[in-house]
Design a protein around this motif. Structure first.
Motif, PDB file in Angstrom:
ATOM      1  N   LEU A 146       0.622  -1.220  -0.143  1.00 55.77           N
ATOM      2  CA  LEU A 146      -0.036   0.052   0.021  1.00 55.77           C
ATOM      3  C   LEU A 146       0.727   1.207  -0.117  1.00 55.77           C
ATOM      4  O   LEU A 146       0.583   2.220  -0.711  1.00 55.77           O
ATOM      5  N   TRP A 147       2.013   1.228   1.042  1.00 55.46           N
ATOM      6  CA  TRP A 147       2.742   2.376   0.897  1.00 55.46           C
ATOM      7  C   TRP A 147       3.516   2.660  -0.472  1.00 55.46           C
ATOM      8  O   TRP A 147       3.738   3.620  -1.082  1.00 55.46           O
ATOM      9  N   PHE A 148       4.011   1.340  -1.106  1.00 55.11           N
ATOM     10  CA  PHE A 148       4.553   1.465  -2.421  1.00 55.11           C
ATOM     11  C   PHE A 148       3.709   2.070  -3.410  1.00 55.11           C
ATOM     12  O   PHE A 148       4.126   2.714  -4.345  1.00 55.11           O
ATOM     13  N   VAL A 149       2.344   1.770  -3.538  1.00 52.62           N
ATOM     14  CA  VAL A 149       1.497   1.842  -4.437  1.00 52.62           C
ATOM     15  C   VAL A 149       1.461   3.465  -4.558  1.00 52.62           C
ATOM     16  O   VAL A 149       1.482   4.026  -5.549  1.00 52.62           O
ATOM     17  N   ILE A 150       1.290   4.098  -3.415  1.00 51.31           N
ATOM     18  CA  ILE A 150       1.127   5.451  -3.214  1.00 51.31           C
ATOM     19  C   ILE A 150       2.298   6.165  -3.618  1.00 51.31           C
ATOM     20  O   ILE A 150       2.442   7.238  -4.347  1.00 51.31           O
ATOM     21  N   GLN A 151       3.634   5.746  -3.422  1.00 55.27           N
ATOM     22  CA  GLN A 151       4.815   6.402  -3.657  1.00 55.27           C
ATOM     23  C   GLN A 151       5.235   6.263  -4.907  1.00 55.27           C
ATOM     24  O   GLN A 151       5.495   7.042  -5.789  1.00 55.27           O
ATOM     25  N   TYR A 152       4.932   4.846  -5.375  1.00 56.02           N
ATOM     26  CA  TYR A 152       5.550   4.522  -6.935  1.00 56.02           C
ATOM     27  C   TYR A 152       4.379   5.216  -8.032  1.00 56.02           C
ATOM     28  O   TYR A 152       5.063   5.724  -8.980  1.00 56.02           O
ATOM     29  N   ARG A 153       3.089   5.376  -7.717  1.00 56.95           N
ATOM     30  CA  ARG A 153       2.318   6.087  -8.750  1.00 56.95           C
ATOM     31  C   ARG A 153       2.302   7.731  -8.571  1.00 56.95           C
ATOM     32  O   ARG A 153       1.493   8.445  -9.159  1.00 56.95           O
ATOM     33  N   CYS A 154       2.989   8.204  -7.306  1.00 55.30           N
ATOM     34  CA  CYS A 154       3.094   9.518  -7.045  1.00 55.30           C
ATOM     35  C   CYS A 154       2.021  10.091  -7.096  1.00 55.30           C
ATOM     36  O   CYS A 154       1.696  11.357  -7.500  1.00 55.30           O
ATOM     37  N   VAL A 155       1.192   9.508  -6.272  1.00 56.32           N
ATOM     38  CA  VAL A 155      -0.168  10.120  -6.114  1.00 56.32           C
ATOM     39  C   VAL A 155      -0.107  11.536  -5.439  1.00 56.32           C
ATOM     40  O   VAL A 155      -0.980  12.518  -5.800  1.00 56.32           O
TER      41      VAL A 155
END
Length: 263
Positions: A146-155
């Motif tokens: 979940l943390w990676f999804v937010i950071q990787y997609r630069c939300v």
């Protein structure tokens, strides 16, 4: 030119927020909390997971994605033949509403990342104590994804970039015709001052904490120490028998978690 920039950034922010990653992780998190609700009401990692779910619920209930989609529909598409003609722009009340939701959404995402980091550290800590191994293993993987999804997609970075263009448009529209809708609140020109943290440094700090505890604890070695040779040979002999019994009892579900409870 400013309208086209605003439309493009608004569209990108909406697509990244409505991506399948956040929704999928939210459903898995809800399922994990539902399964363990009756047994782990006072367990610290479980309570930390509840805070993460609460942030996700608030993010969806504020309907930021729907608000961004409405704004995109109100911004006319650029036409080459009418590049220098007058065009309609969204009104000041509409821009103020979207700006307020973007500010709230950025605050919520910051809180969500912080809760993910704290819950991850708690899960690893209790995992090293051999307490609720199954739950904490699932939780640590879920929170890191979940943390990676937010950071990787630069939300968060996308929302900040969108707010910069939105703030400029709001300033120009209010100068042309003042029709304020939200009173008693001054919209910040720089969103970093409103958030109160440096986004890139905060993300690096959280990532360093999560990686440090993984390397320093070596929890996999503590949970699964090396087996002696004698035990290993006996295990190889009984391997076929174990597999056969597992296939026969595949319909039996074990509701008890693995591990020793630590008071």
């Amino acid at each position: 030119r400013l309208l086209s920039v605003l439309r493009r950034r608004c569209d990108i922010a909406g697509r990244r927020l409505s991506g399948p990653g956040l929704a999928a992780e939210g459903r898995v998190l809800h399922a994990v909390l539902y399964v363990y609700h009756s047994r782990l009401l006072r367990h610290r990692p479980y309570l930390a997971l509840q805070q993460v779910e609460q942030c996700l619920k608030r993010l969806w209930k504020m309907n930021l994605v729907g608000c961004l989609e409405t704004l995109v529909e109100m911004i006319p598409k650029k036409n080459a033949s009418k590049a220098h003609t007058e065009r309609l722009v969204p009104s000041q009340p509409m821009l103020e509403t979207v700006a307020l939701k973007v500010l709230g959404g950025c605050k919520l995402i910051l809180r969500l990342l912080d809760c993910c980091c704290k819950a991850f550290l708690l899960s690893i800590k209790h995992l090293c104590s051999r307490e609720f191994i199954l739950l904490n293993t699932v939780a640590s993987g879920l929170l890191s994804r979940l943390w990676f999804v937010i950071q990787y997609r630069c939300v968060l970075q996308t929302l900040i970039s969108f707010y910069d263009a939105l703030s400029t448009m709001l300033h120009l529209v209010s100068e042309t015709q003042q029709t304020p809708y939200i009173k008693g609140f001054t919209f910040p020109s720089d969103i970093s001052d409103f958030l109160g943290v440096n986004i890139s440094s905060e993300a690096k700090k959280q990532k360093a904490q999560m990686l440090t505890i993984k390397k320093s604890t070596s929890w996999m070695k503590r949970l699964f120490p090396a087996m002696p040779e004698a035990v290993s040979k006996v295990g190889k002999k009984r391997k076929s028998e174990t597999c056969t019994s597992a296939v026969k009892n595949h319909s039996i579900l074990c509701a008890v978690d693995i591990g020793e409870t630590v008071v």
